[in-house]
Write a protein that holds these residues in place. Sequence first.
Motif, PDB file in Angstrom:
ATOM      1  N   SER A 178       5.445 -30.849   9.830  1.00 25.02           N
ATOM      2  CA  SER A 178       5.181 -32.235  10.218  1.00 25.02           C
ATOM      3  C   SER A 178       3.939 -32.341  11.103  1.00 25.02           C
ATOM      4  CB  SER A 178       6.420 -32.767  10.942  1.00 25.02           C
ATOM      5  OG  SER A 178       6.140 -33.936  11.630  1.00 25.02           O
ATOM      6  N   VAL A 179       3.841 -31.432  12.089  1.00 23.08           N
ATOM      7  CA  VAL A 179       2.684 -31.472  12.994  1.00 23.08           C
ATOM      8  C   VAL A 179       1.413 -31.123  12.240  1.00 23.08           C
ATOM      9  CG1 VAL A 179       1.645 -30.357  15.002  1.00 23.08           C
ATOM     10  CG2 VAL A 179       4.035 -30.994  15.053  1.00 23.08           C
ATOM     11  N   GLY A 180       1.506 -30.104  11.365  1.00 23.49           N
ATOM     12  CA  GLY A 180       0.320 -29.714  10.607  1.00 23.49           C
ATOM     13  C   GLY A 180      -0.178 -30.833   9.712  1.00 23.49           C
ATOM     14  N   ALA A 181       0.771 -31.547   9.077  1.00 27.64           N
ATOM     15  CA  ALA A 181       0.357 -32.644   8.190  1.00 27.64           C
ATOM     16  C   ALA A 181      -0.285 -33.771   8.997  1.00 27.64           C
ATOM     17  CB  ALA A 181       1.578 -33.163   7.419  1.00 27.64           C
ATOM     18  N   ARG A 182       0.243 -34.040  10.176  1.00 26.27           N
ATOM     19  CA  ARG A 182      -0.252 -35.148  10.994  1.00 26.27           C
ATOM     20  C   ARG A 182      -1.645 -34.859  11.545  1.00 26.27           C
ATOM     21  NH1 ARG A 182       1.736 -39.030  14.291  1.00 26.27           N
ATOM     22  NH2 ARG A 182       3.886 -39.232  13.717  1.00 26.27           N
ATOM     23  N   LEU A 183      -1.865 -33.581  11.913  1.00 27.51           N
ATOM     24  CA  LEU A 183      -3.138 -33.251  12.558  1.00 27.51           C
ATOM     25  C   LEU A 183      -4.178 -32.753  11.557  1.00 27.51           C
ATOM     26  CD1 LEU A 183      -1.890 -31.457  15.782  1.00 27.51           C
ATOM     27  CD2 LEU A 183      -2.698 -33.784  15.538  1.00 27.51           C
ATOM     28  N   GLY A 184      -3.825 -32.759  10.275  1.00 29.98           N
ATOM     29  CA  GLY A 184      -4.767 -32.306   9.262  1.00 29.98           C
ATOM     30  C   GLY A 184      -6.064 -33.095   9.343  1.00 29.98           C
ATOM     31  N   GLY A 185      -7.177 -32.413   9.217  1.00 32.21           N
ATOM     32  CA  GLY A 185      -8.465 -33.099   9.257  1.00 32.21           C
ATOM     33  C   GLY A 185      -9.124 -33.070  10.613  1.00 32.21           C
ATOM     34  N   LEU A 186      -8.361 -32.744  11.646  1.00 28.05           N
ATOM     35  CA  LEU A 186      -8.959 -32.728  12.984  1.00 28.05           C
ATOM     36  C   LEU A 186      -9.631 -31.400  13.297  1.00 28.05           C
ATOM     37  CD1 LEU A 186      -6.449 -34.647  15.239  1.00 28.05           C
ATOM     38  CD2 LEU A 186      -8.539 -35.423  14.171  1.00 28.05           C
ATOM     39  N   GLY A 187      -9.579 -30.459  12.360  1.00 27.82           N
ATOM     40  CA  GLY A 187     -10.238 -29.185  12.606  1.00 27.82           C
ATOM     41  C   GLY A 187      -9.245 -28.067  12.802  1.00 27.82           C
ATOM     42  N   GLU A 188      -9.769 -26.881  13.069  1.00 22.47           N
ATOM     43  CA  GLU A 188      -8.935 -25.695  13.207  1.00 22.47           C
ATOM     44  C   GLU A 188      -8.109 -25.777  14.486  1.00 22.47           C
ATOM     45  OE1 GLU A 188      -8.553 -22.788  11.252  1.00 22.47           O
ATOM     46  OE2 GLU A 188      -9.292 -24.300   9.851  1.00 22.47           O
ATOM     47  N   LEU A 189      -6.800 -25.767  14.326  1.00 21.59           N
ATOM     48  CA  LEU A 189      -5.921 -25.753  15.496  1.00 21.59           C
ATOM     49  C   LEU A 189      -4.857 -24.700  15.257  1.00 21.59           C
ATOM     50  CD1 LEU A 189      -5.171 -29.495  16.302  1.00 21.59           C
ATOM     51  CD2 LEU A 189      -6.377 -27.901  17.748  1.00 21.59           C
ATOM     52  N   GLU A 190      -4.560 -23.929  16.271  1.00 25.73           N
ATOM     53  CA  GLU A 190      -3.503 -22.932  16.171  1.00 25.73           C
ATOM     54  C   GLU A 190      -2.249 -23.591  16.710  1.00 25.73           C
ATOM     55  OE1 GLU A 190      -3.390 -18.881  18.170  1.00 25.73           O
ATOM     56  OE2 GLU A 190      -5.396 -19.019  17.281  1.00 25.73           O
ATOM     57  N   VAL A 191      -1.248 -23.795  15.857  1.00 24.89           N
ATOM     58  CA  VAL A 191      -0.045 -24.498  16.294  1.00 24.89           C
ATOM     59  C   VAL A 191       1.089 -23.489  16.436  1.00 24.89           C
ATOM     60  CG1 VAL A 191       1.551 -26.361  15.793  1.00 24.89           C
ATOM     61  CG2 VAL A 191      -0.809 -26.535  15.026  1.00 24.89           C
ATOM     62  N   SER A 192       1.777 -23.541  17.568  1.00 23.94           N
ATOM     63  CA  SER A 192       2.969 -22.717  17.709  1.00 23.94           C
ATOM     64  C   SER A 192       4.103 -23.613  18.206  1.00 23.94           C
ATOM     65  CB  SER A 192       2.730 -21.562  18.673  1.00 23.94           C
ATOM     66  OG  SER A 192       2.458 -22.070  19.953  1.00 23.94           O
ATOM     67  N   VAL A 193       5.319 -23.257  17.868  1.00 24.63           N
ATOM     68  CA  VAL A 193       6.473 -24.075  18.242  1.00 24.63           C
ATOM     69  C   VAL A 193       7.410 -23.242  19.096  1.00 24.63           C
ATOM     70  CG1 VAL A 193       8.468 -25.345  17.396  1.00 24.63           C
ATOM     71  CG2 VAL A 193       6.309 -25.485  16.170  1.00 24.63           C
ATOM     72  N   GLN A 194       7.837 -23.834  20.181  1.00 23.32           N
ATOM     73  CA  GLN A 194       8.820 -23.170  21.035  1.00 23.32           C
ATOM     74  C   GLN A 194      10.040 -24.073  21.036  1.00 23.32           C
ATOM     75  OE1 GLN A 194       7.328 -22.665  24.948  1.00 23.32           O
ATOM     76  NE2 GLN A 194       9.065 -21.486  25.650  1.00 23.32           N
ATOM     77  N   ALA A 195      11.121 -23.627  20.430  1.00 19.63           N
ATOM     78  CA  ALA A 195      12.279 -24.501  20.256  1.00 19.63           C
ATOM     79  C   ALA A 195      13.447 -24.016  21.090  1.00 19.63           C
ATOM     80  CB  ALA A 195      12.670 -24.552  18.785  1.00 19.63           C
ATOM     81  N   HIS A 254     -14.251 -31.299  19.156  1.00 20.87           N
ATOM     82  CA  HIS A 254     -14.941 -31.929  18.039  1.00 20.87           C
ATOM     83  C   HIS A 254     -14.050 -31.889  16.802  1.00 20.87           C
ATOM     84  CE1 HIS A 254     -18.192 -32.220  14.900  1.00 20.87           C
ATOM     85  NE2 HIS A 254     -18.347 -33.288  15.655  1.00 20.87           N
ATOM     86  N   ALA A 255     -13.963 -33.027  16.103  1.00 23.64           N
ATOM     87  CA  ALA A 255     -13.179 -33.090  14.875  1.00 23.64           C
ATOM     88  C   ALA A 255     -14.109 -32.903  13.681  1.00 23.64           C
ATOM     89  CB  ALA A 255     -12.449 -34.423  14.778  1.00 23.64           C
ATOM     90  N   ASP A 256     -13.532 -32.389  12.597  1.00 21.85           N
ATOM     91  CA  ASP A 256     -14.335 -32.218  11.389  1.00 21.85           C
ATOM     92  C   ASP A 256     -14.690 -33.580  10.810  1.00 21.85           C
ATOM     93  OD1 ASP A 256     -13.972 -29.615  11.784  1.00 21.85           O
ATOM     94  OD2 ASP A 256     -12.382 -29.352  10.300  1.00 21.85           O
TER      95      ASP A 256
END
Lengths: 173, 187
Positions: A151-168, A91-93
């Motif tokens: 970049s990912v955080g800005a793009r997905l802003g508004g879709l709700g709480e998401l825990e983002v991690s990056v593996q580079a 569910h999105a906010d």
Amino acid sequence: MKLRDPRRGPAAAWPAVLGALLLLAFAALLAQHAAAARGWTANASWLGEALAALDDRRPSAWALAGGAAAALLGLWFLIAAFLPARRSHLHADGPGDLWIAPAAIEAVAADAAERAPGVLHAAGEMRRRRLRVKALLAPGHEAAVADILESVGARLGGLGELEVSVQAKEGAR
Amino acid sequence: MRRPAIDRPAAAVLGLLLLAAAAAVLDWRFDLAGIWTRLDTAQVRDVVDADWFAWAALGAAVVLAVLALWWLLARLPRPAEGRVALSSTGSDRIDLDVRSVAPRLRADLDRVAPVDRTASRRTAVRGGQLIELRTHVDPRADGESLVNAAAGIAASVRTAFPDGEIAVRILVDGPKRPGRRRTPRVH
């Protein structure tokens, strides 16, 4: 109006169809026995033949095969009956009734990460509310992880709480 | 495709019955519990050959066939009615044709949100109807625009149906063709 969350089809759907067909087959067996016993058909009763086979010391190969099939089907039915139907979307906010599939979030996150400087390739992977972005960096761009997160955080802003991690991983020179 | 509530309990019961049949065959083959040696087949044959058993079998066959057919047909989708009754205070009753609402919302969503190939489905729910718009995201989309588009569409539906006879829900799936860019390449 109270609505249920969108879900995948439950695992019990296919066993239910198969179970209905099994019931139909059993009904046909009983009806054939009734027809044979009343003399409506010249054939011998299938149910009678099956019961006559009970006198054998050992079950025939057909009975063994049927037993094995019944065991497998029974296990499948029983397991499927207790598997819950999983949620298909998050569910999105916001005021609208908006639901996003994990595959959509993965695609958008991968696209956002690939636009960060120094990223050669990126892919997203969702597990519940955790998003992991796997990125392949160009040589000498170790600092790109922060850019990817931003970049990912800005793009997905508004879709709700998401825990983002990056593996580079740095690409070979 | 609807999902009858009977699916789970009936699948569990049938599964137990099938496992019991498999256990009986196992006992027959390996003589584990010795039920098969104690079984008196003459009594079974007497019951099956009795006059009343044919009629009982016929009755059971009819009941089982009707149950099985109902169980199969219960999962066919049922089309929602083409109109909804607007709630009004007077004695008049106003029915509104809602068949054109879904295509309009579909076109709106395709226009305002970064999505494509929207499909719609109208189903009856308690207290009205639900229009479910199912669409595919454009990978270049951002969350903000999706949320704003959904809010705009929900607001337009709420303006048209203030008493909530029609609700709209938007499901966004992954991109339709992953990895293929729609921007034409110029060589």
